[in-house]
Enzyme design. Structure first.
Site, PDB file in Angstrom:
ATOM      1  CG  ASN A 106      26.711 -16.370 -35.786  1.00  0.00           C
ATOM      2  OD1 ASN A 106      27.848 -16.122 -36.338  1.00  0.00           O
ATOM      3  ND2 ASN A 106      26.594 -16.395 -35.019  1.00  0.00           N
ATOM      4  CG  HIS A 108      26.935 -18.888 -30.416  1.00  0.00           C
ATOM      5  ND1 HIS A 108      27.527 -17.892 -30.338  1.00  0.00           N
ATOM      6  CD2 HIS A 108      26.709 -19.582 -29.309  1.00  0.00           C
ATOM      7  CE1 HIS A 108      27.555 -17.621 -28.877  1.00  0.00           C
ATOM      8  NE2 HIS A 108      27.086 -18.604 -28.273  1.00  0.00           N
ATOM      9  CB  SER A 135      23.624 -23.440 -32.462  1.00  0.00           C
ATOM     10  OG  SER A 135      23.518 -24.150 -31.066  1.00  0.00           O
ATOM     11  CG  ASP A 144      24.724 -15.270 -30.158  1.00  0.00           C
ATOM     12  OD1 ASP A 144      25.171 -15.100 -31.491  1.00  0.00           O
ATOM     13  OD2 ASP A 144      25.632 -15.075 -29.285  1.00  0.00           O
TER      14      ASP A 144
HETATM   15  C1  GAR Z   1      34.078 -20.579 -34.152  1.00  0.00           C
HETATM   16  O1  GAR Z   1      34.306 -21.475 -32.959  1.00  0.00           O
HETATM   17  C2  GAR Z   1      32.750 -19.991 -33.922  1.00  0.00           C
HETATM   18  O2  GAR Z   1      31.611 -20.702 -33.503  1.00  0.00           O
HETATM   19  C3  GAR Z   1      33.023 -18.676 -33.101  1.00  0.00           C
HETATM   20  O3  GAR Z   1      34.343 -18.269 -33.499  1.00  0.00           O
HETATM   21  C4  GAR Z   1      34.901 -19.459 -33.866  1.00  0.00           C
HETATM   22  C5  GAR Z   1      35.742 -19.219 -35.171  1.00  0.00           C
HETATM   23  O4  GAR Z   1      36.526 -19.973 -35.554  1.00  0.00           O
HETATM   24  N1  GAR Z   1      31.904 -17.762 -33.284  1.00  0.00           N
HETATM   25  C6  GAR Z   1      31.551 -16.992 -32.454  1.00  0.00           C
HETATM   26  O5  GAR Z   1      32.096 -17.092 -31.060  1.00  0.00           O
HETATM   27  C7  GAR Z   1      30.466 -15.832 -32.615  1.00  0.00           C
HETATM   28  N2  GAR Z   1      29.917 -15.254 -31.564  1.00  0.00           N
HETATM   29  P1  GAR Z   1      37.319 -20.119 -36.936  1.00  0.00           P
HETATM   30  O6  GAR Z   1      37.805 -18.415 -37.446  1.00  0.00           O
HETATM   31  O7  GAR Z   1      38.542 -20.782 -36.936  1.00  0.00           O
HETATM   32  O8  GAR Z   1      36.308 -20.128 -37.937  1.00  0.00           O
END
Ligand code: GAR
Length: 209
Positions: A106, A108, A135, A144
């Site tokens: 994942n 985060h 991360s 997480d």
């Molecule tokens: C990313 O910033 C990722 O780190 C976050 O969602 C975004 C997705 O962006 N993930 C979380 O918050 C997980 N809890 P994307 O759809 O443009 O890749």
């Protein structure tokens, strides 16, 4: 070739970075994308790249184990070597996660263990943190909290807004996530006894920060 399955809920910019990264090296290939949201823009990105997609949409009154069982069926159809959560905004049940131990990662948007959960950029601004980041970690049942593989740090400036900071973190995400996928594809990355290893070297809590 490592078969990579990417799970998304939204824009899919990390999915795009991973697709592009896999084009540059032959260690891994994105063989499918699953979304829990039918209107996720990442599904369009997948279509543009001729990658198979599936939607597993939450049904009304469906329990978490019921949903996760359907998600598992959809995943198993692809026979993936690696499951990549890229902005997949659902909490997964312990049983589901245990079934993919060491095979699911994942990203985060914080320097874990700081700021698990949501609204990480705003929380970093509110706390007047000097640095923030992203991360990549192995997924374990606790949200997480799985072992960190790689982190990227960015500075936080006094004039930062939610958008400017989020954008800075996003750029770093797009650099580190494809790198981790590549390591996994090269068989260099393992999880054992709750720790992440690269080339049999244990990555400390802060990963390769
Ligand atoms: C990313 O910033 C990722 O780190 C976050 O969602 C975004 C997705 O962006 N993930 C979380 O918050 C997980 N809890 P994307 O759809 O443009 O890749």
């Amino acid at each position: 070739n490592c078969r990579v399955l990417v799970l998304i809920s939204g824009n899919g910019s990390n999915l795009q970075a991973i697709i592009d990264g896999c084009d540059d090296h032959l260690d891994a290939e994105v063989i499918g994308v699953i979304s829990n949201k039918p209107d996720a823009y990442g599904l369009i990105r997948a279509h543009h790249n001729e990658i198979d997609t599936s939607c597993v949409i939450v049904r009304k009154d469906e329990s978490r184990p019921e949903y996760d069982a359907r998600l598992k069926l959809a995943i198993d159809r692809y026979q993936p070597d690696l499951i990549v959560l890229a902005g997949f905004m659902r909490i997964l049940s312990d049983e589901f996660v245990q079934g993919f131990e060491g095979k699911m990662i994942n990203i985060h948007p914080s320097l874990l263990p700081k700021y698990t959960g949501l609204n990480t950029h705003q929380r970093a601004i509110d706390a007047k943190d000097k640095e923030h980041g992203a991360s990549v970690h192995f997924v374990t049942p606790e949200l997480d909290a799985g072992p960190v593989i790689l982190q990227a740090k960015v500075p936080v400036y006094a004039e930062d807004t939610l958008d400017t900071l989020a954008e800075r973190v996003h750029q770093q995400e797009h650099a580190i996530y494809p790198m981790v996928v590549k390591w996994f594809g090269q068989n260099r990355l393992k999880m054992a006894d709750g720790c992440a290893y690269l080339d049999d070297i244990r990555l400390a809590e802060a990963g390769y920060a």
